[in-house]
Design a protein around this motif. Structure first.
Motif, PDB file in Angstrom:
ATOM      1  N   MET A   1       0.808  -1.194   0.000  1.00 20.40           N
ATOM      2  CA  MET A   1       0.000   0.000   0.000  1.00 20.40           C
ATOM      3  C   MET A   1       0.854   1.261   0.000  1.00 20.40           C
ATOM      4  O   MET A   1       0.448   2.261  -0.559  1.00 20.40           O
ATOM      5  N   LEU A   2       2.012   1.220   0.626  1.00 16.19           N
ATOM      6  CA  LEU A   2       2.850   2.413   0.695  1.00 16.19           C
ATOM      7  C   LEU A   2       3.409   2.808  -0.670  1.00 16.19           C
ATOM      8  O   LEU A   2       3.833   3.942  -0.861  1.00 16.19           O
ATOM      9  N   SER A   3       3.381   1.895  -1.608  1.00 14.37           N
ATOM     10  CA  SER A   3       3.903   2.207  -2.948  1.00 14.37           C
ATOM     11  C   SER A   3       2.864   2.861  -3.854  1.00 14.37           C
ATOM     12  O   SER A   3       3.181   3.233  -4.981  1.00 14.37           O
ATOM     13  N   LEU A   4       1.643   3.011  -3.377  1.00 11.05           N
ATOM     14  CA  LEU A   4       0.589   3.604  -4.204  1.00 11.05           C
ATOM     15  C   LEU A   4       0.851   5.072  -4.494  1.00 11.05           C
ATOM     16  O   LEU A   4       1.356   5.807  -3.647  1.00 11.05           O
ATOM     17  N   ASN A   5       0.475   5.473  -5.688  1.00  8.65           N
ATOM     18  CA  ASN A   5       0.541   6.873  -6.093  1.00  8.65           C
ATOM     19  C   ASN A   5      -0.873   7.415  -6.235  1.00  8.65           C
ATOM     20  O   ASN A   5      -1.815   6.661  -6.501  1.00  8.65           O
ATOM     21  N   VAL A   6      -1.015   8.708  -6.082  1.00 11.37           N
ATOM     22  CA  VAL A   6      -2.324   9.353  -6.172  1.00 11.37           C
ATOM     23  C   VAL A   6      -2.990   9.036  -7.506  1.00 11.37           C
ATOM     24  O   VAL A   6      -4.187   8.748  -7.562  1.00 11.37           O
ATOM     25  N   GLU A   7      -2.212   9.051  -8.588  1.00  8.96           N
ATOM     26  CA  GLU A   7      -2.791   8.806  -9.901  1.00  8.96           C
ATOM     27  C   GLU A   7      -3.251   7.359 -10.098  1.00  8.96           C
ATOM     28  O   GLU A   7      -3.982   7.062 -11.045  1.00  8.96           O
ATOM     29  N   ASP A   8      -2.883   6.444  -9.199  1.00  7.35           N
ATOM     30  CA  ASP A   8      -3.306   5.042  -9.269  1.00  7.35           C
ATOM     31  C   ASP A   8      -4.643   4.799  -8.572  1.00  7.35           C
ATOM     32  O   ASP A   8      -5.229   3.735  -8.713  1.00  7.35           O
ATOM     33  N   LEU A   9      -5.119   5.774  -7.806  1.00  8.51           N
ATOM     34  CA  LEU A   9      -6.335   5.594  -7.024  1.00  8.51           C
ATOM     35  C   LEU A   9      -7.590   5.707  -7.883  1.00  8.51           C
ATOM     36  O   LEU A   9      -7.702   6.582  -8.731  1.00  8.51           O
ATOM     37  N   ASP A  10      -8.528   4.827  -7.624  1.00  4.55           N
ATOM     38  CA  ASP A  10      -9.870   4.912  -8.195  1.00  4.55           C
ATOM     39  C   ASP A  10     -10.811   4.953  -6.993  1.00  4.55           C
ATOM     40  O   ASP A  10     -11.321   3.927  -6.541  1.00  4.55           O
ATOM     41  N   LEU A  11     -10.980   6.137  -6.421  1.00  3.58           N
ATOM     42  CA  LEU A  11     -11.741   6.290  -5.184  1.00  3.58           C
ATOM     43  C   LEU A  11     -13.198   5.885  -5.341  1.00  3.58           C
ATOM     44  O   LEU A  11     -13.785   5.314  -4.418  1.00  3.58           O
ATOM     45  N   GLU A  12     -13.773   6.148  -6.484  1.00  3.51           N
ATOM     46  CA  GLU A  12     -15.172   5.821  -6.715  1.00  3.51           C
ATOM     47  C   GLU A  12     -15.422   4.320  -6.633  1.00  3.51           C
ATOM     48  O   GLU A  12     -16.417   3.871  -6.059  1.00  3.51           O
ATOM     49  N   ASP A  13     -14.517   3.523  -7.187  1.00  2.14           N
ATOM     50  CA  ASP A  13     -14.672   2.063  -7.164  1.00  2.14           C
ATOM     51  C   ASP A  13     -13.907   1.403  -6.020  1.00  2.14           C
ATOM     52  O   ASP A  13     -13.807   0.177  -5.964  1.00  2.14           O
ATOM     53  N   ARG A  14     -13.352   2.217  -5.118  1.00  2.31           N
ATOM     54  CA  ARG A  14     -12.613   1.728  -3.944  1.00  2.31           C
ATOM     55  C   ARG A  14     -11.519   0.735  -4.327  1.00  2.31           C
ATOM     56  O   ARG A  14     -11.444  -0.382  -3.826  1.00  2.31           O
ATOM     57  N   ARG A  15     -10.630   1.184  -5.225  1.00  2.25           N
ATOM     58  CA  ARG A  15      -9.535   0.321  -5.651  1.00  2.25           C
ATOM     59  C   ARG A  15      -8.370   1.166  -6.169  1.00  2.25           C
ATOM     60  O   ARG A  15      -8.519   2.361  -6.407  1.00  2.25           O
ATOM     61  N   ALA A  16      -7.230   0.503  -6.325  1.00  2.00           N
ATOM     62  CA  ALA A  16      -6.046   1.153  -6.884  1.00  2.00           C
ATOM     63  C   ALA A  16      -5.228   0.113  -7.620  1.00  2.00           C
ATOM     64  O   ALA A  16      -5.223  -1.064  -7.263  1.00  2.00           O
ATOM     65  N   ARG A  17      -4.541   0.545  -8.647  1.00  2.00           N
ATOM     66  CA  ARG A  17      -3.689  -0.345  -9.436  1.00  2.00           C
ATOM     67  C   ARG A  17      -2.284  -0.304  -8.844  1.00  2.00           C
ATOM     68  O   ARG A  17      -1.709   0.769  -8.691  1.00  2.00           O
ATOM     69  N   ALA A  18      -1.754  -1.470  -8.487  1.00  2.00           N
ATOM     70  CA  ALA A  18      -0.414  -1.567  -7.902  1.00  2.00           C
ATOM     71  C   ALA A  18       0.281  -2.806  -8.446  1.00  2.00           C
ATOM     72  O   ALA A  18      -0.216  -3.917  -8.270  1.00  2.00           O
ATOM     73  N   ASP A  19       1.400  -2.597  -9.107  1.00  2.00           N
ATOM     74  CA  ASP A  19       2.189  -3.710  -9.664  1.00  2.00           C
ATOM     75  C   ASP A  19       1.351  -4.643 -10.531  1.00  2.00           C
ATOM     76  O   ASP A  19       1.459  -5.868 -10.434  1.00  2.00           O
ATOM     77  N   GLY A  20       0.487  -4.078 -11.354  1.00  2.00           N
ATOM     78  CA  GLY A  20      -0.309  -4.879 -12.273  1.00  2.00           C
ATOM     79  C   GLY A  20      -1.500  -5.580 -11.655  1.00  2.00           C
ATOM     80  O   GLY A  20      -2.171  -6.364 -12.310  1.00  2.00           O
ATOM     81  N   GLY A  43       1.895  11.743  -7.458  1.00  2.00           N
ATOM     82  CA  GLY A  43       2.898  11.532  -6.424  1.00  2.00           C
ATOM     83  C   GLY A  43       2.431  10.491  -5.422  1.00  2.00           C
ATOM     84  O   GLY A  43       1.334   9.941  -5.538  1.00  2.00           O
ATOM     85  N   PRO A  44       3.266  10.190  -4.421  1.00  2.00           N
ATOM     86  CA  PRO A  44       2.925   9.173  -3.424  1.00  2.00           C
ATOM     87  C   PRO A  44       1.674   9.522  -2.629  1.00  2.00           C
ATOM     88  O   PRO A  44       1.439  10.681  -2.316  1.00  2.00           O
ATOM     89  N   VAL A  45       0.881   8.508  -2.309  1.00  2.00           N
ATOM     90  CA  VAL A  45      -0.308   8.717  -1.481  1.00  2.00           C
ATOM     91  C   VAL A  45       0.113   8.987  -0.040  1.00  2.00           C
ATOM     92  O   VAL A  45      -0.327   9.944   0.580  1.00  2.00           O
ATOM     93  N   PHE A  46       0.980   8.132   0.482  1.00  2.00           N
ATOM     94  CA  PHE A  46       1.397   8.217   1.878  1.00  2.00           C
ATOM     95  C   PHE A  46       2.735   8.956   1.953  1.00  2.00           C
ATOM     96  O   PHE A  46       3.741   8.486   1.433  1.00  2.00           O
ATOM     97  N   LEU A  47       2.737  10.102   2.648  1.00  2.00           N
ATOM     98  CA  LEU A  47       3.929  10.943   2.722  1.00  2.00           C
ATOM     99  C   LEU A  47       4.470  11.019   4.137  1.00  2.00           C
ATOM    100  O   LEU A  47       3.720  10.940   5.111  1.00  2.00           O
ATOM    101  N   SER A  48       5.773  11.214   4.235  1.00  2.00           N
ATOM    102  CA  SER A  48       6.399  11.411   5.537  1.00  2.00           C
ATOM    103  C   SER A  48       6.030  12.793   6.069  1.00  2.00           C
ATOM    104  O   SER A  48       5.492  13.635   5.345  1.00  2.00           O
TER     105      SER A  48
END
Length: 96
Positions: A1-20, A43-48
């Motif tokens: 989950m920490l590798s997710l980027n904002v542009e990978d999020l599909d908030l409407e369908d409650r999902r994200a694309r990560a590593d295929g 950019g990254p979803v989860f930031l320091s």
């Protein structure tokens, strides 16, 4: 989950694309997740909490283009998780 980027999020369908693959989440997470990007479009979803020191500049993909903060590391995420659940661990240990 920490590798997710904002542009990978599909908030409407409650999902994200990560590593295929698709990562999905449930309703409680769906309520919290829209606050994380806070108007960012990439950019990254989860930031320091802080920006990296000049001597430790991460890869461009691990930096938020808007804030300059770096992607949250697994080590820091683990520490934050343990801090947040510390009282839960104490209660579980005290229960016979």
């Amino acid at each position: 989950m920490l590798s997710l980027n904002v542009e990978d999020l599909d908030l409407e369908d409650r999902r994200a694309r990560a590593d295929g693959r698709w990562v999905t989440w449930r309703s409680r997470t769906a309520r919290l997740l829209p606050d994380l990007p806070a108007g960012r479009t990439r950019g990254p979803v989860f930031l320091s909490d802080r920006r990296p020191a000049a001597s430790r500049t991460p890869a461009p993909a691990d930096l938020c283009p808007r804030t300059g903060r770096r992607r949250l590391s697994y080590e820091r995420a683990e520490y934050l998780f343990k801090q947040a659940t510390r009282t839960l661990d104490r209660r579980a240990a005290a229960t016979p």
